[in-house]
Design a protein around this motif. Structure first.
Motif, mmCIF file in Angstrom:
data_model
loop_
_atom_site.group_PDB
_atom_site.id
_atom_site.type_symbol
_atom_site.label_atom_id
_atom_site.label_comp_id
_atom_site.label_asym_id
_atom_site.label_seq_id
_atom_site.Cartn_x
_atom_site.Cartn_y
_atom_site.Cartn_z
ATOM 1 N N LYS A 100 -8.025 -1.751 -4.863
ATOM 2 C CA LYS A 100 -7.077 -2.785 -5.268
ATOM 3 C C LYS A 100 -6.276 -2.268 -6.464
ATOM 4 N N LEU A 101 -4.949 -2.347 -6.369
ATOM 5 C CA LEU A 101 -4.058 -1.898 -7.426
ATOM 6 C C LEU A 101 -3.281 -3.108 -7.940
ATOM 7 N N SER A 102 -3.547 -3.501 -9.175
ATOM 8 C CA SER A 102 -2.880 -4.649 -9.786
ATOM 9 C C SER A 102 -1.821 -4.141 -10.751
ATOM 10 N N CYS A 103 -0.556 -4.467 -10.491
ATOM 11 C CA CYS A 103 0.566 -3.922 -11.254
ATOM 12 C C CYS A 103 1.231 -4.999 -12.104
ATOM 13 N N GLU B 290 7.016 -6.451 -4.354
ATOM 14 C CA GLU B 290 6.041 -5.891 -3.430
ATOM 15 C C GLU B 290 4.845 -5.282 -4.156
ATOM 16 N N CYS B 291 4.957 -5.084 -5.483
ATOM 17 C CA CYS B 291 3.836 -4.476 -6.212
ATOM 18 C C CYS B 291 3.289 -5.349 -7.320
ATOM 19 N N THR B 292 3.955 -6.446 -7.679
ATOM 20 C CA THR B 292 3.479 -7.307 -8.750
ATOM 21 C C THR B 292 3.157 -8.695 -8.212
ATOM 22 N N GLY B 293 2.357 -9.430 -8.966
ATOM 23 C CA GLY B 293 1.886 -10.743 -8.519
ATOM 24 C C GLY B 293 0.467 -10.598 -8.021
#
Length: 459
Positions: A191-194, A254-257
């Motif tokens: 999981k990658l949280s940005c 597409e990468c944050t939230g």
């Protein structure tokens, strides 16, 4: 965790769980070919998205040869004028000597910025693209329509076009690569949280996470592509394209939230973007080949989490302050299958979150006496962590059809005991279980003292 091999423009926190874009090197320096004069102001037009620093230097760029520093902080005789940040727009500024030739005046956005200089000294205009995709253009402004040009000597991240009065930056985010600490494994979900990362207190107008994969160990990859990690390293004439392939470029939404979820099947890499868009990339591996995940950061900080089940990681329950899993309302957090035809590989699929179901069998049927244990597990977690032994319990749970054979095998394969306990807690916290069957399992394993913790009377 992130691997110790990383680019100069990436910074880690103490435990290497967070990687942050930190542009300290850019290689984006350009100079005017001729020094400033009192009768010929320099008009510079910037267009694109990025951050640019303007200044002057007494260092003749012709004397630098191929030794142009990667940042103005290392440039001899340099004086700062002002910073400019643009996003998808064009701006024009003027830089000139005053009538007494004692000050350099730069005009931008209605403001005037002055720097006192020494007379009888040549000063060249310097621009450094700190990050982004920016085109720089010099306009002819002399009384005799003399054309200003950029010097042939410039930073490694700058390209002078056929028109010598125009240059452009090459890479939006140079030396901003990093790796996940271990090669991808079918047993592990990533999981990658940005979150956006400000630069000089301003969040870039554009930011993204670019994911690639390579079959080379990070150390081997760095040795063969040193210029990708350090802007100051010259690139050889015979350098080949790095041995990596792109998985997906995830812009802003597409990468944050929500977290970006990534799963390796052994043959392909599947990702779900923060908006739930799913994509599969086939790796075409030979026997015993490994796959490493390469991240390129631009304007973001990334937190990495790994888990042994396709859902929230065990740390999700060990650390209650970690945000809830974006797919918590999905089906069973265990193993998954795809309903995607093979001909759709490498294509974007319909927007949806991952559906987690057992690979070889359906999840256990809903029990007749269902109970949900997530709240009581969290309430008594410290006590359960120290006193709950799962080794024998899982045999009885399987016998009473509370878990599948696949789940039994997965739980039993994890060591030490802390991991097996966390994996079982994951399952118990995310679906109903039979109260009667679970109490029976606790009694048969001589853990009846835990019944009051799992099933308090008042609840």
């Amino acid at each position: 965790m992130f691997h110790e091999i990383k680019g100069k423009n990436v910074a880690y926190d103490r435990d290497h769980s967070h990687a942050s874009w930190t542009p300290i090197q850019s290689g984006g320096i350009v100079f005017t070919a001729r020094p400033l004069t009192g009768f010929e102001p320099v008009t510079l037009t910037l267009e694109g998205t990025g951050a640019i620093e303007l200044g002057i230097t007494t260092k003749d760029p012709q004397s630098l040869g191929g030794a142009v520093p990667e940042t103005t902080q290392l440039l001899e005789g340099y004086h700062f004028l002002n910073d400019v940040k643009i996003h998808k727009r064009k701006c024009t500024m003027s830089i000139n000597l005053d009538e007494s030739a004692m000050e350099v005046v730069s005009s931008y956005g209605g403001g005037h910025y002055k720097h006192r200089i020494q007379s009888n000294t040549d000063y060249f205009v310097v621009a450094e693209v700190k990050y982004g995709a920016v085109e720089l253009r010099l306009e002819a402004t002399g009384n005799d329509n003399t054309r200003q040009e950029f010097s042939e000597n410039h930073g490694r991240n700058i390209k002078r076009l056929n028109n010598p009065a125009v240059t452009t930056s090459l890479h939006k985010s140079p030396a901003a690569l990093c790796f996940v600490s271990e090669p991808l494994s079918p047993e592990v979900t990533i999981k990658l949280s940005c979150t956006p990362k400000p630069y000089q207190s301003t969040i870039p107008g554009r930011f993204y996470l670019l994911l690639r994969y390579t079959k080379q160990d990070p150390r081997e990859f760095q040795i063969k592509n040193r210029g990708k990690f350090d802007v100051s390293v010259p690139l050889g004439d015979n350098d080949e394209e790095p041995a990596w392939l792109q998985i997906e470029k995830l812009e802003k939404d597409e990468c944050t939230g929500n977290a970006v979820v990534l799963k390796f099947t052994g043959e392909a890499i599947d990702i779900w973007s923060a908006k739930g868009r799913r994509k599969r990339t086939t790796c075409h591996l030979r026997a015993n080949e490994k796959v490493w995940l390469v991240l390129e950061l631009y304007g973001i900080t990334v937190r990495v989490e790994t888990s042994f089940l396709e859902g929230p990681s065990p740390s999700h329950f060990l650390c209650p302050d970690i945000p809830e899993d974006p797919y918590e309302n999905s089906a069973v957090h265990a193993y998954y299958r795809y309903d995607t035809p093979s001909e759709h590989e490498n294509e974007a699929l319909p927007v949806q979150g991952p559906t987690f179901v057992p690979a070889s069998t359906a999840p256990p049927a809903s029990p007749e006496d269902p109970v949900y244990l997530k709240d009581v597990i969290q309430k008594h977690f410290t006590y359960l962590k120290n006193n709950f032994t799962v080794t024998d319990v899982i045999d009885h749970m399987y016998e009473n059809k509370m878990i599948t054979h696949t789940e039994l095998t997965s739980i039993a394969s994890h060591q030490p005991a802390m991991q097996t306990r966390s994996v079982l807690v994951n399952i118990l916290s995310n679906r109903p279980v039979s109260k009667k069957a679970f109490i029976n399992a606790l009694n048969k394993t001589h853990q009846e003292f835990l019944i009051e913790k799992f099933f308090p009377e008042k609840d």
